[in-house]
Design a protein around this motif. Structure first.
Motif, PDB file in Angstrom:
ATOM      1  N   GLU A   1       0.963  -0.967   0.224  1.00 64.18           N
ATOM      2  CA  GLU A   1      -0.071  -0.208  -0.235  1.00 64.18           C
ATOM      3  C   GLU A   1       1.220   1.035  -0.053  1.00 64.18           C
ATOM      4  N   MET A   2       2.589   1.164   0.801  1.00 65.91           N
ATOM      5  CA  MET A   2       2.685   2.624   1.059  1.00 65.91           C
ATOM      6  C   MET A   2       3.657   2.508  -0.474  1.00 65.91           C
ATOM      7  N   LEU A   3       4.336   1.729  -1.606  1.00 63.28           N
ATOM      8  CA  LEU A   3       4.661   1.610  -2.940  1.00 63.28           C
ATOM      9  C   LEU A   3       3.760   2.571  -3.233  1.00 63.28           C
ATOM     10  N   CYS A   4       2.497   1.821  -3.424  1.00 62.74           N
ATOM     11  CA  CYS A   4       1.120   2.482  -4.199  1.00 62.74           C
ATOM     12  C   CYS A   4       0.898   4.071  -4.120  1.00 62.74           C
ATOM     13  N   ALA A   5       1.495   4.052  -2.621  1.00 63.22           N
ATOM     14  CA  ALA A   5       1.023   6.095  -2.784  1.00 63.22           C
ATOM     15  C   ALA A   5       1.736   6.713  -3.079  1.00 63.22           C
ATOM     16  N   GLU A   6       2.987   5.994  -3.188  1.00 60.97           N
ATOM     17  CA  GLU A   6       4.590   6.908  -3.596  1.00 60.97           C
ATOM     18  C   GLU A   6       4.898   7.181  -5.346  1.00 60.97           C
ATOM     19  N   LEU A   7       3.971   6.053  -5.724  1.00 62.86           N
ATOM     20  CA  LEU A   7       3.286   5.952  -7.170  1.00 62.86           C
ATOM     21  C   LEU A   7       2.862   6.831  -7.551  1.00 62.86           C
ATOM     22  N   GLU A   8       1.354   7.042  -6.899  1.00 67.49           N
ATOM     23  CA  GLU A   8       0.459   8.104  -7.243  1.00 67.49           C
ATOM     24  C   GLU A   8       0.512   9.336  -7.144  1.00 67.49           C
ATOM     25  N   ARG A   9       1.536   9.413  -6.193  1.00 71.36           N
ATOM     26  CA  ARG A   9       1.738  10.824  -5.861  1.00 71.36           C
ATOM     27  C   ARG A   9       2.584  11.282  -6.897  1.00 71.36           C
ATOM     28  N   ARG A  10       3.884  10.217  -7.380  1.00 74.72           N
ATOM     29  CA  ARG A  10       4.476  11.050  -8.935  1.00 74.72           C
ATOM     30  C   ARG A  10       3.505  10.305  -9.880  1.00 74.72           C
ATOM     31  N   GLY A  11       2.606  10.919  -9.432  1.00 68.78           N
ATOM     32  CA  GLY A  11       1.932  11.142 -11.476  1.00 68.78           C
ATOM     33  C   GLY A  11       1.361   9.252 -11.788  1.00 68.78           C
ATOM     34  N   TRP A  12       1.668   8.685 -10.896  1.00 68.35           N
ATOM     35  CA  TRP A  12       1.826   7.552 -12.075  1.00 68.35           C
ATOM     36  C   TRP A  12       0.273   6.431 -11.726  1.00 68.35           C
ATOM     37  N   ARG A  13      -0.405   6.318 -12.490  1.00 67.76           N
ATOM     38  CA  ARG A  13      -2.159   5.942 -12.934  1.00 67.76           C
ATOM     39  C   ARG A  13      -2.221   4.270 -13.093  1.00 67.76           C
ATOM     40  N   ARG A  14      -2.786   4.135 -11.904  1.00 69.58           N
ATOM     41  CA  ARG A  14      -3.663   2.520 -11.454  1.00 69.58           C
ATOM     42  C   ARG A  14      -4.967   2.227 -13.159  1.00 69.58           C
ATOM     43  N   GLU A  15      -4.435   1.304 -14.045  1.00 64.68           N
ATOM     44  CA  GLU A  15      -4.942   1.019 -15.097  1.00 64.68           C
ATOM     45  C   GLU A  15      -5.924  -0.280 -14.887  1.00 64.68           C
ATOM     46  N   VAL A  16      -5.262  -1.112 -13.882  1.00 65.60           N
ATOM     47  CA  VAL A  16      -6.076  -2.595 -14.221  1.00 65.60           C
ATOM     48  C   VAL A  16      -5.715  -2.748 -12.745  1.00 65.60           C
ATOM     49  N   THR A  17      -7.291  -3.284 -11.732  1.00 66.57           N
ATOM     50  CA  THR A  17      -6.674  -4.226 -10.394  1.00 66.57           C
ATOM     51  C   THR A  17      -7.157  -5.884 -10.686  1.00 66.57           C
TER      52      THR A  17
ATOM     53  N   GLU B   1       3.671   4.670 -16.117  1.00 66.68           N
ATOM     54  CA  GLU B   1       4.560   5.860 -15.256  1.00 66.68           C
ATOM     55  C   GLU B   1       3.460   6.782 -16.056  1.00 66.68           C
ATOM     56  N   PRO B   2       3.378   8.189 -16.154  1.00 65.20           N
ATOM     57  CA  PRO B   2       2.568   9.534 -16.057  1.00 65.20           C
ATOM     58  C   PRO B   2       2.807   9.716 -17.226  1.00 65.20           C
ATOM     59  N   ASP B   3       1.636  10.525 -18.116  1.00 66.72           N
ATOM     60  CA  ASP B   3       2.563  11.394 -19.472  1.00 66.72           C
ATOM     61  C   ASP B   3       3.510  11.985 -19.659  1.00 66.72           C
ATOM     62  N   PRO B   4       4.771  11.834 -20.130  1.00 64.01           N
ATOM     63  CA  PRO B   4       5.831  13.494 -20.235  1.00 64.01           C
ATOM     64  C   PRO B   4       5.397  14.959 -20.082  1.00 64.01           C
TER      65      PRO B   4
END
Length: 339
Positions: free
Chosen positions: A167-183, A328-331
């Protein structure tokens, strides 16, 4: 909820509890008529600027203003599972990775970078089980460069909903703009009851996927790379139920790995559904896995696939943990170049 000696709810969590599993009660939002309070259970992934962020078992994040808190406490680790074989999420993620192997892989510390010319996110994503050996921003930069060199978008696969998950890694990714596409979820069950569900009549098993099997497989235009992914694993079996024509009525795939048997690609001709063919396929594969010494079963199912979830639940499978693919975030959103 925590209750004081005077019988009043209390907030017994602080910012020092970030990273722990918590249960909180908050005042309901005005948009929830008739509800006075809302309860949330999950991992407290941040508490900044007067706002708590809690990540639930399924990966959803909930933002809660401090001012709305009524009660809260740290909750103990989830009790041992009472259904299905016992296993940690790390063990199951490693087993699943061996059942769906990439064509190219490279280590970044304890992370594994995987690529297979874009055939499925599972074979074209980072499996971050451990420390990458770099600060997170540097590691993600290296990940993006590695996939960029192969003409692929960068994905990171994460797990939530189990003790000690990401969960902590998910939160860090989201803070950096990474988008969750599939669950999706990884489900487990005892193997023998799956084998006992049907006789496996009319199911043909083979070590390779022939053209007929591929004709039923839902992914069109299967390439040589895809064939390598499908055929890789400790002990791979393909199941086919012949149809009226050249295309089978049903197919399936199973990978036996020690005590585990992993099921995938269970597909049935829409015209032949509700005849129990999926059950026959899985029973036949389960028998072969039992013959090879397996005793436990796993599979992965997307949250929106209601039909498959009902089928697997009827066979005794239940959810073990959720997993997600973050892109990854859109550049352009980062102001140009990749980090």
């Amino acid at each position: 909820m925590e209750i004081s000696a005077a019988g009043r709810p209390e907030v017994r969590i602080t910012t020092a509890d970030v990273g722990k599993r918590v249960s909180v009660r908050r005042l309901a939002e005005p948009a929830a008529p008739g509800e006075k309070f809302t309860d949330t259970v999950g991992v407290l992934t941040s508490w900044d600027n007067g706002v708590l962020v809690i990540t639930r078992k399924g990966g959803e994040t909930v933002r809660i203003p401090e001012s709305a808190l009524v009660a809260g406490k740290v909750v103990p680790p989830a009790p041992a599972r009472r259904r299905g074989p016992a296993a940690s999420w790390e063990e199951l993620e490693r087993i699943a990775a061996r059942a769906w192997q990439p064509v190219v892989r490279e280590r970044l510390g304890a992370w594994e970078l995987r690529a297979a010319a874009g055939f499925t996110r599972r074979a074209n994503s980072v499996l971050p089980l451990g420390d990458p050996g770099l600060p997170l921003d540097e590691a993600l930069g290296a990940v993006r460069r590695w996939y960029g060199e192969r003409g692929l978008p960068a994905y990171v696969q994460t797990a939530t909903g189990a003790e000690g998950a990401q969960e902590m890694l998910c939160a860090e990714l989201e803070r950096r703009g990474w988008r969750r596409e599939v669950t999706a979820e990884l489900w487990t069950a005892a193997l023998a009851p799956v084998a006992d569900r049907a006789a496996g009549a009319g199911v043909v098993l083979a070590r390779t996927a022939d053209q007929a099997w591929l004709a039923r497989y839902q992914r069109r235009g299967v390439s040589e790379v895809a064939l390598r992914v499908l055929g890789a694993g400790p002990s791979v079996w393909f199941a086919t139920v012949p149809g009226d024509g050249e295309v089978p009525a049903a197919i399936g795939r199973c990978v036996v790995d020690g005590r585990w048997a992993g099921f995938a690609a269970v597909e049935v001709d829409p015209a032949a559904r509700r005849r129990g063919l999926a059950t026959e396929v899985m029973a036949a594969l389960a028998r072969r896995a039992l013959d090879e010494g397996a005793s436990a079963a796993w599979l992965q199912v997307e949250n929106g696939n209601a039909g498959a979830r009902a089928l697997y639940a009827g066979m005794g499978f239940s959810a073990h943990h959720a997993y997600h693919h973050y892109r990854e975030p859109d550049p352009a959103a980062l102001g140009g170049g990749a980090p």
